[in-house]
Motif scaffolding. Sequence first.
Motif, PDB file in Angstrom:
ATOM      1  N   PHE A  73     114.887  42.553  62.032  1.00  0.00           N
ATOM      2  CA  PHE A  73     114.855  41.098  62.142  1.00  0.00           C
ATOM      3  C   PHE A  73     113.942  40.643  63.281  1.00  0.00           C
ATOM      4  O   PHE A  73     113.382  39.547  63.233  1.00  0.00           O
ATOM      5  CB  PHE A  73     116.279  40.564  62.305  1.00  0.00           C
ATOM      6  CG  PHE A  73     117.066  40.637  61.032  1.00  0.00           C
ATOM      7  CD1 PHE A  73     117.068  39.575  60.142  1.00  0.00           C
ATOM      8  CD2 PHE A  73     117.761  41.777  60.695  1.00  0.00           C
ATOM      9  CE1 PHE A  73     117.761  39.637  58.953  1.00  0.00           C
ATOM     10  CE2 PHE A  73     118.466  41.861  59.501  1.00  0.00           C
ATOM     11  CZ  PHE A  73     118.468  40.791  58.623  1.00  0.00           C
ATOM     12  N   ILE A  74     113.799  41.458  64.313  1.00  0.00           N
ATOM     13  CA  ILE A  74     112.808  41.177  65.355  1.00  0.00           C
ATOM     14  C   ILE A  74     111.410  41.202  64.744  1.00  0.00           C
ATOM     15  O   ILE A  74     110.576  40.319  64.993  1.00  0.00           O
ATOM     16  CB  ILE A  74     112.928  42.189  66.502  1.00  0.00           C
ATOM     17  CG1 ILE A  74     114.222  41.962  67.286  1.00  0.00           C
ATOM     18  CG2 ILE A  74     111.721  42.108  67.439  1.00  0.00           C
ATOM     19  CD1 ILE A  74     114.551  43.068  68.272  1.00  0.00           C
ATOM     20  N   ILE A  75     111.154  42.227  63.931  1.00  0.00           N
ATOM     21  CA  ILE A  75     109.858  42.318  63.254  1.00  0.00           C
ATOM     22  C   ILE A  75     109.635  41.128  62.340  1.00  0.00           C
ATOM     23  O   ILE A  75     108.533  40.553  62.299  1.00  0.00           O
ATOM     24  CB  ILE A  75     109.778  43.639  62.460  1.00  0.00           C
ATOM     25  CG1 ILE A  75     109.775  44.830  63.423  1.00  0.00           C
ATOM     26  CG2 ILE A  75     108.540  43.672  61.570  1.00  0.00           C
ATOM     27  CD1 ILE A  75     109.929  46.169  62.740  1.00  0.00           C
ATOM     28  N   LEU A  76     110.673  40.726  61.602  1.00  0.00           N
ATOM     29  CA  LEU A  76     110.562  39.573  60.698  1.00  0.00           C
ATOM     30  C   LEU A  76     110.173  38.313  61.461  1.00  0.00           C
ATOM     31  O   LEU A  76     109.277  37.560  61.041  1.00  0.00           O
ATOM     32  CB  LEU A  76     111.886  39.357  59.969  1.00  0.00           C
ATOM     33  CG  LEU A  76     111.974  38.119  59.075  1.00  0.00           C
ATOM     34  CD1 LEU A  76     110.969  38.202  57.930  1.00  0.00           C
ATOM     35  CD2 LEU A  76     113.393  37.936  58.543  1.00  0.00           C
ATOM     36  N   GLY A  77     110.829  38.046  62.581  1.00  0.00           N
ATOM     37  CA  GLY A  77     110.527  36.850  63.353  1.00  0.00           C
ATOM     38  C   GLY A  77     109.115  36.854  63.905  1.00  0.00           C
ATOM     39  O   GLY A  77     108.414  35.834  63.864  1.00  0.00           O
ATOM     40  N   ILE A  78     108.679  37.989  64.410  1.00  0.00           N
ATOM     41  CA  ILE A  78     107.324  38.079  64.969  1.00  0.00           C
ATOM     42  C   ILE A  78     106.275  37.924  63.873  1.00  0.00           C
ATOM     43  O   ILE A  78     105.259  37.243  64.051  1.00  0.00           O
ATOM     44  CB  ILE A  78     107.157  39.408  65.722  1.00  0.00           C
ATOM     45  CG1 ILE A  78     108.025  39.388  66.990  1.00  0.00           C
ATOM     46  CG2 ILE A  78     105.690  39.645  66.092  1.00  0.00           C
ATOM     47  CD1 ILE A  78     108.053  40.700  67.739  1.00  0.00           C
ATOM     48  N   LEU A  79     106.498  38.554  62.727  1.00  0.00           N
ATOM     49  CA  LEU A  79     105.552  38.426  61.617  1.00  0.00           C
ATOM     50  C   LEU A  79     105.442  36.987  61.144  1.00  0.00           C
ATOM     51  O   LEU A  79     104.349  36.492  60.838  1.00  0.00           O
ATOM     52  CB  LEU A  79     105.979  39.327  60.454  1.00  0.00           C
ATOM     53  CG  LEU A  79     105.813  40.836  60.650  1.00  0.00           C
ATOM     54  CD1 LEU A  79     106.394  41.584  59.468  1.00  0.00           C
ATOM     55  CD2 LEU A  79     104.342  41.186  60.832  1.00  0.00           C
ATOM     56  N   ALA A  80     106.584  36.287  61.081  1.00  0.00           N
ATOM     57  CA  ALA A  80     106.571  34.900  60.634  1.00  0.00           C
ATOM     58  C   ALA A  80     105.751  34.024  61.576  1.00  0.00           C
ATOM     59  O   ALA A  80     105.076  33.081  61.136  1.00  0.00           O
ATOM     60  CB  ALA A  80     108.006  34.367  60.541  1.00  0.00           C
ATOM     61  N   ALA A  81     105.792  34.335  62.874  1.00  0.00           N
ATOM     62  CA  ALA A  81     105.075  33.521  63.850  1.00  0.00           C
ATOM     63  C   ALA A  81     103.612  33.916  63.997  1.00  0.00           C
ATOM     64  O   ALA A  81     102.750  33.056  64.221  1.00  0.00           O
ATOM     65  CB  ALA A  81     105.769  33.613  65.208  1.00  0.00           C
ATOM     66  N   CYS A  82     103.312  35.223  63.867  1.00  0.00           N
ATOM     67  CA  CYS A  82     101.970  35.708  64.190  1.00  0.00           C
ATOM     68  C   CYS A  82     101.058  35.910  62.990  1.00  0.00           C
ATOM     69  O   CYS A  82      99.850  36.095  63.168  1.00  0.00           O
ATOM     70  CB  CYS A  82     102.073  37.029  64.955  1.00  0.00           C
ATOM     71  SG  CYS A  82     102.903  36.916  66.552  1.00  0.00           S
ATOM     72  N   SER A  83     101.613  35.894  61.781  1.00  0.00           N
ATOM     73  CA  SER A  83     100.804  36.224  60.605  1.00  0.00           C
ATOM     74  C   SER A  83      99.619  35.275  60.426  1.00  0.00           C
ATOM     75  O   SER A  83      98.545  35.691  59.983  1.00  0.00           O
ATOM     76  CB  SER A  83     101.677  36.219  59.346  1.00  0.00           C
ATOM     77  OG  SER A  83     102.269  34.952  59.148  1.00  0.00           O
ATOM     78  N   GLU A  84      99.797  33.995  60.782  1.00  0.00           N
ATOM     79  CA  GLU A  84      98.721  33.029  60.589  1.00  0.00           C
ATOM     80  C   GLU A  84      97.570  33.217  61.573  1.00  0.00           C
ATOM     81  O   GLU A  84      96.453  32.769  61.325  1.00  0.00           O
ATOM     82  CB  GLU A  84      99.263  31.608  60.701  1.00  0.00           C
ATOM     83  CG  GLU A  84     100.141  31.184  59.542  1.00  0.00           C
ATOM     84  CD  GLU A  84     100.504  29.720  59.610  1.00  0.00           C
ATOM     85  OE1 GLU A  84      99.770  28.899  59.031  1.00  0.00           O
ATOM     86  OE2 GLU A  84     101.521  29.395  60.253  1.00  0.00           O
ATOM     87  N   TYR A  85      97.852  33.853  62.703  1.00  0.00           N
ATOM     88  CA  TYR A  85      96.800  34.054  63.701  1.00  0.00           C
ATOM     89  C   TYR A  85      95.874  35.211  63.322  1.00  0.00           C
ATOM     90  O   TYR A  85      94.727  35.258  63.762  1.00  0.00           O
ATOM     91  CB  TYR A  85      97.428  34.340  65.071  1.00  0.00           C
ATOM     92  CG  TYR A  85      98.069  33.128  65.693  1.00  0.00           C
ATOM     93  CD1 TYR A  85      97.307  32.194  66.389  1.00  0.00           C
ATOM     94  CD2 TYR A  85      99.431  32.911  65.579  1.00  0.00           C
ATOM     95  CE1 TYR A  85      97.886  31.079  66.969  1.00  0.00           C
ATOM     96  CE2 TYR A  85     100.028  31.795  66.147  1.00  0.00           C
ATOM     97  CZ  TYR A  85      99.252  30.884  66.839  1.00  0.00           C
ATOM     98  OH  TYR A  85      99.844  29.778  67.392  1.00  0.00           O
ATOM     99  N   THR A  86      96.388  36.139  62.496  1.00  0.00           N
ATOM    100  CA  THR A  86      95.606  37.327  62.154  1.00  0.00           C
ATOM    101  C   THR A  86      94.291  36.977  61.469  1.00  0.00           C
ATOM    102  O   THR A  86      93.227  37.473  61.826  1.00  0.00           O
ATOM    103  CB  THR A  86      96.438  38.262  61.264  1.00  0.00           C
ATOM    104  OG1 THR A  86      97.650  38.601  61.944  1.00  0.00           O
ATOM    105  CG2 THR A  86      95.655  39.528  60.948  1.00  0.00           C
ATOM    106  N   GLY A  87      94.364  36.106  60.458  1.00  0.00           N
ATOM    107  CA  GLY A  87      93.155  35.742  59.722  1.00  0.00           C
ATOM    108  C   GLY A  87      92.613  34.371  60.047  1.00  0.00           C
ATOM    109  O   GLY A  87      91.716  33.871  59.354  1.00  0.00           O
ATOM    110  N   GLY A  88      93.158  33.746  61.077  1.00  0.00           N
ATOM    111  CA  GLY A  88      92.680  32.426  61.474  1.00  0.00           C
ATOM    112  C   GLY A  88      93.227  31.282  60.642  1.00  0.00           C
ATOM    113  O   GLY A  88      92.740  30.144  60.753  1.00  0.00           O
ATOM    114  N   GLN A  89      94.269  31.545  59.810  1.00  0.00           N
ATOM    115  CA  GLN A  89      94.834  30.471  58.985  1.00  0.00           C
ATOM    116  C   GLN A  89      95.506  29.388  59.809  1.00  0.00           C
ATOM    117  O   GLN A  89      95.727  28.283  59.320  1.00  0.00           O
ATOM    118  CB  GLN A  89      95.860  31.049  57.991  1.00  0.00           C
ATOM    119  CG  GLN A  89      95.290  32.034  56.989  1.00  0.00           C
ATOM    120  CD  GLN A  89      95.400  33.470  57.482  1.00  0.00           C
ATOM    121  OE1 GLN A  89      95.486  33.713  58.685  1.00  0.00           O
ATOM    122  NE2 GLN A  89      95.353  34.418  56.556  1.00  0.00           N
ATOM    123  N   ILE A  90      95.806  29.720  61.076  1.00  0.00           N
ATOM    124  CA  ILE A  90      96.477  28.742  61.925  1.00  0.00           C
ATOM    125  C   ILE A  90      95.624  27.482  62.100  1.00  0.00           C
ATOM    126  O   ILE A  90      96.147  26.373  62.243  1.00  0.00           O
ATOM    127  CB  ILE A  90      96.812  29.360  63.309  1.00  0.00           C
ATOM    128  CG1 ILE A  90      97.688  28.418  64.126  1.00  0.00           C
ATOM    129  CG2 ILE A  90      95.544  29.737  64.046  1.00  0.00           C
ATOM    130  CD1 ILE A  90      99.038  28.184  63.552  1.00  0.00           C
TER     131      ILE A  90
END
Length: 252
Positions: A73-90
């Motif tokens: 669940f720690i991994i789930l929370g971090i992925l939910a927050a950081c996934s958009e920064y990986t490809g610049g979708q943020i």
Amino acid sequence: MRVPSSKKITLILGAELGKLITLPLTWLTLIGTFILNLFLAAAFTSVGLQETAGTQSILNIGLASMGYLQAGFIILGILAACSEYTGGQIRTTLTTVPWRGLQLSLKHLALAIVTIPAAFIIAASGVFYTFIRMRDTATGLEIDTMLAAIAGATGYLTLTTLLSAAMGALIRRTTPALVILLGYYFVVSPLTRDLLPGLKRYLPDTAGSYMYMPLSSEEVNVLTALQGTGILMLWTLLFIIVASIFYRRRDA
């Protein structure tokens, strides 16, 4: 054209839910955590069957995997927050949704909507597996006690996920956020419990454990489930507030 507040919230929440449930890593993480839980429940139950087991130990054994499950669940929370920064979708997100504080809050709400049923199913599966395997020794175990423990475990995993998402929003990079949080939960916190026993009750993971673990009559200086919930909620809100402040002030 001005969008009504209620419609704005609905649209943003729907968008955040859509991003979360269409992220393959969300389901891979949850499925992997579920499988891990069943494996650990089987292992702990097999050990428990070799010993004298009463009502107390059935809940303890069924929830013994929580210390490991929280990693998923720690991994789930971090992925939910950081996934958009990986490809610049943020950048696209902040262009279409300029209300940063509202967007981050609704991201956490969307994450909670997904996490609560997942956490309940995963926590319940371990407890019910243990109960079925050890039902002959479960004399006196009340269904209310079992459901309260599962509800507490669900709340703990959900709040841990939200806290992790806030940390991810602060750091904005998946690997450093994982190193910090997993390092805290699995290295720093256990050491702190031994070195500073008076402080351990107020740490987020230790306080949160009182939400679901049945207490022994010999235990002293412990927290109630309500106190543990309150402390973990304060930690989670603190991280979300700090993340929101930084999120609003810095560039994407």
